[in-house]
Scaffold this motif. Structure first.
Motif: not given
Length: 164
Positions: A87-91, A140
């Motif tokens: 993912q471009p933004k790791i959330d 996560d």
């Protein structure tokens, strides 16, 4: 004594496959070496209890099911971790989760702890003093209850059937 014989035969077969030559001489060598390998692990396998070849053979389907579930869970977890990483933004919200366990024997506790650690995205960190809770780091942990239930329902159930 029966347990030593059973494990020696199994390790003799494993030795043949590892060596790459399946013949009687190789098998006998594996059976001779096996007790020296088994001895340090004696406390883990609870040699003090009675051993039944019939019970061990009846557990083979449960152990095969456990291996299937383990491989399936590893593949699923690899896909989830790959999605997180790509993912471009790791959330993510990593964290440590207390997972109550039902397993009681050393063999079962070791199996569930190693199963958790083998599954990408999770790592067994510690165990409580009373051996009823494993502390697991999850990549996560936004839903700690869901992670704990997943471990109990998807993994521990099969460990209980296969090793207790």
């Amino acid at each position: 004594m029966k347990r030593y014989i059973a494990y020696s035969v199994i390790l003799g077969l494993v030795w043949c496959f590892v060596h790459g030559t399946i013949d009687v001489n190789n098998f006998v060598l594996g059976v001779i070496i096996a007790p020296f390998i088994i001895r340090p692990f004696k406390p883990l396998f609870n040699f003090g209890t009675n051993f039944s070849f019939g019970k061990a053979i009846r557990k083979i389907p449960a152990q095969a099911t456990y291996m299937y579930v383990l491989i399936k869970e590893i593949i699923k977890a690899n896909i989830v971790v790959a999605k997180i990483v790509l993912q471009p933004k790791i959330d993510i919200k990593p964290g440590i989760i207390a997972v109550p366990i039902r397993t009681k024997t050393d063999m079962s506790i070791t199996a569930i702890a190693n199963t958790i650690t083998l599954t990408p995205g999770t790592l067994t960190i510690d165990m409580s003093d009373d051996r009823s809770v494993l502390y697991v780091h999850a990549i996560d942990a936004s839903d700690p209850e869901g992670v704990a239930n997943s471990i109990r329902d998807d993994l521990e159930k099969y460990v209980l059937e296969a090793f207790e």
